[in-house]
Design a protein around this motif. Structure first.
Motif, short mmCIF file in Angstrom:
data_model
loop_
_atom_site.label_atom_id
_atom_site.label_comp_id
_atom_site.label_asym_id
_atom_site.label_seq_id
_atom_site.Cartn_x
_atom_site.Cartn_y
_atom_site.Cartn_z
N PHE A 41 -44.37 -18.33 12.93
CA PHE A 41 -44.79 -19.72 12.81
C PHE A 41 -45.44 -20.26 14.08
CE2 PHE A 41 -41.40 -19.29 9.62
CZ PHE A 41 -42.01 -19.87 8.52
N SER A 42 -45.78 -19.38 15.03
CA SER A 42 -46.27 -19.84 16.33
C SER A 42 -47.63 -20.54 16.26
CB SER A 42 -46.34 -18.67 17.32
OG SER A 42 -47.27 -17.68 16.86
N ASP A 43 -48.40 -20.32 15.19
CA ASP A 43 -49.71 -20.96 15.08
C ASP A 43 -49.60 -22.38 14.51
OD1 ASP A 43 -50.87 -18.71 16.06
OD2 ASP A 43 -51.59 -17.96 14.14
N ARG A 102 -53.60 -17.02 21.97
CA ARG A 102 -53.72 -17.30 20.55
C ARG A 102 -53.62 -18.80 20.28
NH1 ARG A 102 -49.56 -14.02 17.01
NH2 ARG A 102 -50.18 -15.75 15.63
N SER A 103 -54.17 -19.22 19.14
CA SER A 103 -54.06 -20.64 18.78
C SER A 103 -52.60 -20.98 18.53
CB SER A 103 -54.90 -20.93 17.53
OG SER A 103 -54.40 -20.17 16.43
N GLY A 104 -52.26 -22.25 18.64
CA GLY A 104 -50.87 -22.66 18.48
C GLY A 104 -50.24 -22.87 19.84
N LEU A 126 -44.13 -16.83 26.66
CA LEU A 126 -43.11 -16.58 25.64
C LEU A 126 -43.39 -15.31 24.86
CD1 LEU A 126 -40.65 -17.74 24.03
CD2 LEU A 126 -42.32 -18.90 22.58
N PHE A 127 -44.67 -14.98 24.72
CA PHE A 127 -45.05 -13.83 23.90
C PHE A 127 -45.76 -12.75 24.70
CE2 PHE A 127 -44.99 -17.26 20.58
CZ PHE A 127 -43.85 -16.82 19.94
N SER A 458 -44.91 -27.61 18.94
CA SER A 458 -44.92 -26.44 18.06
C SER A 458 -43.98 -26.69 16.88
CB SER A 458 -44.48 -25.19 18.82
OG SER A 458 -43.10 -25.23 19.12
N LEU A 459 -44.30 -26.09 15.76
CA LEU A 459 -43.43 -26.23 14.59
C LEU A 459 -42.04 -25.71 14.91
CD1 LEU A 459 -43.09 -26.95 11.60
CD2 LEU A 459 -43.84 -24.62 11.04
#
Length: 512
Positions: A41-43, A102-104, A126-127, A458-459
């Protein structure tokens, strides 16, 4: 008559707590599924303008800003939950420096930006670990599965990178990074135990059995929703049937659907009662006030689970620092700060006179000068001279302070970051208050509209606010902290009373 009263009481106990909990249960379950799959859900993100005031960015609060690094005569990178931004030495003009991520917004959660002695720019995110080449961030392949990178230091042509469980090293050769793991020996007194909080966390999320375990907990969340919906159908069906009967409408389909619904409500509920209660109970202890009771407890690692890891530093690392004048590494962990003065040839040693660090982790880990460090967490910001066993509150300049470790893991000031400008001006970045000047009366630069606009929530973070109950603060004020334990208690009451009713009716049916 007594038997009927007994059954009626538990039916009442099953119905009303269940109805009260149902509204929050939907939020609880759906947010839990999102929390279990952060990268998936990162985007996705949420516009902060639609959220309560405490979620709005103002004066660099909410960990939007963590630190800065000078990369040129008049070029500085600032970073944090907002990503990476290029500014000048006076922090007046800001340019987006996130190309390559990446987007998000979750993909721009930055723990550290580091400039090596060769001039290479690295970002611990984080990633994963990123290097900047021609103003574009490129991900570096690592020999470990764990992606979250928490710290970076360089010594000469060697770059040391720390994840939450591993320490890796590579030559600083642009375009040719080959990391190998440094296996740190267990510290003295290591008992192969782990925090009870971490144990309950992985049980609650299902991570205790890896991805398969997470899917099981996702399934439990769906079951909670199914039980809630079927319970509502059973509760409202009699009224619907009566209204339809008054209007001379056929009730056959409604009755059949209600019968089907309650049949599977009972079957699923009794089959999965233990799993439902385990998930509920473990979740209750992950938030205050119950969290306080387990915060400092340690337990044996559960055999044959993800916790049963031979790495003595598994999920313990939080940051790394190098003091070149003392040739000393400092390793920030969940249990304290360790020294290595022989480049990890022997086991790291727990440093003397530990500064206060919240269970939420280290947020500031800086060298002031030789043998003198700045340590920040949600307990505050502290100047630390371990060799002299000296600790000073860096904000109040007092050596007299009290940390109530039996209370919430928060201090008067909650350090989220620290900034020191070229002119020596220092700013404490408080999680709630934002940038606070420490050694001058000059305020920090106002947060630019562009940074705010391009830094949504972020979601995953939104789901965390919902899941922990903080999102409902606008309804309940400071009493929001009781939402999780009360909701958990209502859910446990509903499940247990339902089991008792089912057993009672089953015994009565068998006797017939």
């Amino acid at each position: 008559m007594r038997k009927n009263r007994f059954l009626k009481f538990f039916k009442w106990l099953h119905r009303w707590p269940g109805l009260i909990a149902t509204f929050f249960l939907f939020f609880w379950c759906l947010s839990g599924v999102v929390l279990n799959h952060r990268q998936t859900f990162s985007d996705f993100q949420v516009n902060r303008k639609s959220l309560a005031s405490e979620y709005q960015y103002k004066n660099w609060n909410n960990a939007s800003l963590k630190g800065s690094v000078e990369i040129g005569l008049d070029s500085v990178l600032v970073y944090g939950n907002m990503g990476v931004w290029l500014t000048d030495s006076s922090f007046t003009i800001f340019q987006d420096f996130n190309l390559g991520f990446r987007s998000g917004i979750d993909n721009r959660k930055i723990f550290k930006v580091h400039k090596s002695e060769k001039g290479s720019l690295f970002a611990a995110t984080l990633f994963g670990l990123y290097v900047n080449e021609e103003r574009e961030w490129k991900k570096i392949s690592m020999p470990v599965k764990e992606e979250q990178t928490v710290g970076i230091v360089t010594i000469g042509d060697s770059i040391y990178v720390m994840t939450r469980s591993h320490l890796l090293v590579s030559k600083d050769e642009p375009g040719n990074y080959h990391f190998t793991e440094i296996y740190l020996k267990a510290p003295s007194g290591y008992d192969n135990k782990i925090g009870l909080f971490k144990t309950l966390w992985v049980i609650h999320s299902g991570e205790i059995y890896g991805q398969f375990g997470k899917l099981i907990v996702d399934f439990v969340a769906i079951i909670f929703i199914v039980l809630a919906i079927s319970g509502l159908i059973y509760y409202f069906s009699p009224g619907i049937i009566k209204r339809r009967k008054r209007n001379n409408k056929d009730n056959h389909k409604v009755k059949r659907f209600n019968k089907f619904s309650i049949k599977w409500h009972n079957k699923i509920g009794i089959w999965l009662a233990l799993l439902l209660m385990l998930t509920t109970l473990t979740g209750m202890f992950l938030r205050p006030p119950l969290l306080i009771a387990i915060a400092n407890s340690r337990v044996a690692k559960l055999k044959y689970t993800s916790l049963d890891n031979p790495n003595p530093w598994y999920d313990r690392f939080r940051d790394i620092l190098y003091d070149e004048e003392l040739d000393r590494f400092l390793i920030g962990t969940v249990e304290g700060i360790y020294f290595s003065e022989d480049h990890f040839m022997t086991a790291p040693v727990l440093a003397p006179a530990q500064p206060p660090v919240s269970i939420m982790g280290i947020s500031v880990f800086e060298k002031i000068e030789r043998g003198e460090y700045l340590i920040g967490s949600f307990y505050g910001l502290y100047r630390w001279m371990p060799d002299y066993r000296y600790i000073e509150d860096y904000i109040s300049k007092s050596t007299q302070f009290y940390i109530d470790r039996s209370g919430p893991p928060l201090g008067q000031f909650m350090a989220a970051g620290f900034i020191r400008k070229n002119d020596g001006t220092e700013f404490h970045i408080d999680y709630n208050l934002g940038a606070i000047p420490l050694n001058s009366e000059s305020n920090f630069t106002e947060m630019p509209a562009q940074v705010i606009q391009e830094s949504p929530m972020s979601l995953w973070n939104f789901a965390l606010e919902v899941h922990t109950g903080r999102f409902f603060k606008f309804l309940f004020g400071d009493f929001y902290i009781l939402i999780v334990p009360i909701l958990g208690l209502l859910a446990l009451t509903t499940i247990l009373s339902g089991v008792i009713v089912w057993i009672k009716l089953y015994i009565r049916k068998r006797r017939r």
